[in-house]
Design a protein around this motif. Structure first.
Motif, PDB file in Angstrom:
ATOM      1  N   PRO A   1      55.345 -68.339 -55.106  1.00  0.00           N
ATOM      2  CA  PRO A   1      55.021 -67.119 -55.895  1.00  0.00           C
ATOM      3  C   PRO A   1      53.868 -67.442 -56.754  1.00  0.00           C
ATOM      4  N   LEU A   2      53.151 -66.234 -57.199  1.00  0.00           N
ATOM      5  CA  LEU A   2      51.922 -66.490 -57.977  1.00  0.00           C
ATOM      6  C   LEU A   2      52.456 -66.294 -59.511  1.00  0.00           C
ATOM      7  N   ALA A   3      53.610 -65.855 -59.759  1.00  0.00           N
ATOM      8  CA  ALA A   3      54.059 -65.501 -61.169  1.00  0.00           C
ATOM      9  C   ALA A   3      55.605 -65.847 -61.234  1.00  0.00           C
ATOM     10  N   PRO A   4      56.110 -65.961 -62.574  1.00  0.00           N
ATOM     11  CA  PRO A   4      57.469 -66.031 -62.362  1.00  0.00           C
ATOM     12  C   PRO A   4      58.009 -64.702 -62.085  1.00  0.00           C
ATOM     13  N   LEU A   5      59.442 -64.954 -61.559  1.00  0.00           N
ATOM     14  CA  LEU A   5      60.197 -63.788 -61.299  1.00  0.00           C
ATOM     15  C   LEU A   5      60.643 -62.864 -62.530  1.00  0.00           C
ATOM     16  N   ARG A   6      60.334 -61.521 -62.189  1.00  0.00           N
ATOM     17  CA  ARG A   6      60.511 -60.329 -63.394  1.00  0.00           C
ATOM     18  C   ARG A   6      61.432 -59.522 -62.789  1.00  0.00           C
ATOM     19  N   VAL A   7      62.813 -59.522 -63.453  1.00  0.00           N
ATOM     20  CA  VAL A   7      63.748 -58.722 -62.941  1.00  0.00           C
ATOM     21  C   VAL A   7      63.585 -57.119 -63.711  1.00  0.00           C
ATOM     22  N   HIS A   8      63.595 -56.311 -63.013  1.00  0.00           N
ATOM     23  CA  HIS A   8      63.371 -54.723 -63.491  1.00  0.00           C
ATOM     24  C   HIS A   8      64.881 -54.369 -63.580  1.00  0.00           C
ATOM     25  N   LYS A   9      65.031 -53.769 -64.880  1.00  0.00           N
ATOM     26  CA  LYS A   9      66.436 -53.520 -65.139  1.00  0.00           C
ATOM     27  C   LYS A   9      66.753 -52.076 -65.267  1.00  0.00           C
ATOM     28  N   ARG A  10      65.578 -51.246 -65.378  1.00  0.00           N
ATOM     29  CA  ARG A  10      65.629 -49.907 -65.727  1.00  0.00           C
ATOM     30  C   ARG A  10      64.839 -49.144 -64.527  1.00  0.00           C
ATOM     31  N   MET A  11      65.564 -49.284 -63.373  1.00  0.00           N
ATOM     32  CA  MET A  11      65.120 -48.665 -62.220  1.00  0.00           C
ATOM     33  C   MET A  11      65.774 -47.437 -62.036  1.00  0.00           C
ATOM     34  N   ASP A  12      65.011 -46.362 -61.389  1.00  0.00           N
ATOM     35  CA  ASP A  12      65.845 -45.043 -61.064  1.00  0.00           C
ATOM     36  C   ASP A  12      66.588 -45.377 -59.744  1.00  0.00           C
ATOM     37  N   THR A  13      67.914 -45.055 -59.983  1.00  0.00           N
ATOM     38  CA  THR A  13      68.745 -45.166 -58.668  1.00  0.00           C
ATOM     39  C   THR A  13      69.035 -44.010 -57.982  1.00  0.00           C
ATOM     40  N   ARG A  14      68.140 -42.819 -58.407  1.00  0.00           N
ATOM     41  CA  ARG A  14      68.530 -41.471 -57.687  1.00  0.00           C
ATOM     42  C   ARG A  14      67.761 -41.463 -56.359  1.00  0.00           C
ATOM     43  N   ILE A  15      68.205 -42.283 -55.611  1.00  0.00           N
ATOM     44  CA  ILE A  15      67.144 -42.527 -54.288  1.00  0.00           C
ATOM     45  C   ILE A  15      68.276 -42.589 -53.243  1.00  0.00           C
ATOM     46  N   LEU A  16      68.253 -41.925 -51.969  1.00  0.00           N
ATOM     47  CA  LEU A  16      69.010 -41.844 -50.893  1.00  0.00           C
ATOM     48  C   LEU A  16      68.338 -42.380 -49.643  1.00  0.00           C
ATOM     49  N   VAL A  17      69.073 -43.287 -48.933  1.00  0.00           N
ATOM     50  CA  VAL A  17      68.554 -43.780 -47.844  1.00  0.00           C
ATOM     51  C   VAL A  17      69.264 -43.447 -46.579  1.00  0.00           C
ATOM     52  N   VAL A  18      68.734 -42.747 -45.674  1.00  0.00           N
ATOM     53  CA  VAL A  18      68.999 -42.207 -44.390  1.00  0.00           C
ATOM     54  C   VAL A  18      68.736 -42.967 -43.315  1.00  0.00           C
ATOM     55  N   SER A  19      69.592 -43.444 -42.161  1.00  0.00           N
ATOM     56  CA  SER A  19      69.028 -43.923 -41.107  1.00  0.00           C
ATOM     57  C   SER A  19      69.376 -42.832 -40.079  1.00  0.00           C
ATOM     58  N   LEU A  20      68.423 -42.618 -39.287  1.00  0.00           N
ATOM     59  CA  LEU A  20      68.340 -41.652 -38.172  1.00  0.00           C
ATOM     60  C   LEU A  20      68.887 -42.157 -36.760  1.00  0.00           C
ATOM     61  N   VAL A  21      69.908 -41.607 -36.321  1.00  0.00           N
ATOM     62  CA  VAL A  21      70.419 -41.801 -34.982  1.00  0.00           C
ATOM     63  C   VAL A  21      70.299 -40.984 -34.008  1.00  0.00           C
ATOM     64  N   PRO A  22      70.117 -41.310 -32.734  1.00  0.00           N
ATOM     65  CA  PRO A  22      70.086 -40.241 -31.774  1.00  0.00           C
ATOM     66  C   PRO A  22      71.275 -39.310 -31.724  1.00  0.00           C
TER      67      PRO A  22
END
Length: 102
Positions: free
Chosen positions: A11-32
């Motif tokens: 890594p180029l820098a120390p690990l930075r944990v993001h605690k205030r991420m927006d969780t209003r995200i939906l992930v959809v997997s398309l299937v035939p």
């Protein structure tokens, strides 16, 4: 012995944990054969900020599925960010590589 091509660089820098991420995200997997009606409500979902669509292969999706087209149109109208990704473990998205029908 270790395969050097699989090793990640240090890594180029120390690990930075993001605690205030927006969780209003939906992930959809398309299937035939996916159900168009299951997608239509997404574009009008209250509070949804982003939709990640896992496309077929290198990023193709059925261009004649009206439910998918309506979903994308509604997302656009309602300011929902749409991101197309591939379901493949290697490679990248090429949305115009293949024509996919219904």
């Amino acid at each position: 012995s270790m395969r050097a091509d699989l090793a990640r660089p240090p890594p180029l820098a120390p690990l930075r944990v993001h605690k205030r991420m927006d969780t209003r995200i939906l992930v959809v997997s398309l299937v035939p054969g996916f159900d168009d009606t299951a997608l239509e409500w997404i574009g009008t979902s209250e509070g949804l900020r982003a939709l990640v669509i896992k496309m077929y292969g290198v990023g193709s999706a059925p261009t004649r599925r009206q439910g998918l087209i309506r979903c994308l149109s509604l997302c656009n109208q309602n300011g929902i960010l749409v991101v197309a990704v591939t379901q493949c473990h290697k490679g990248e998205v090429h949305l115009t590589k293949y024509a996919v029908g219904a």
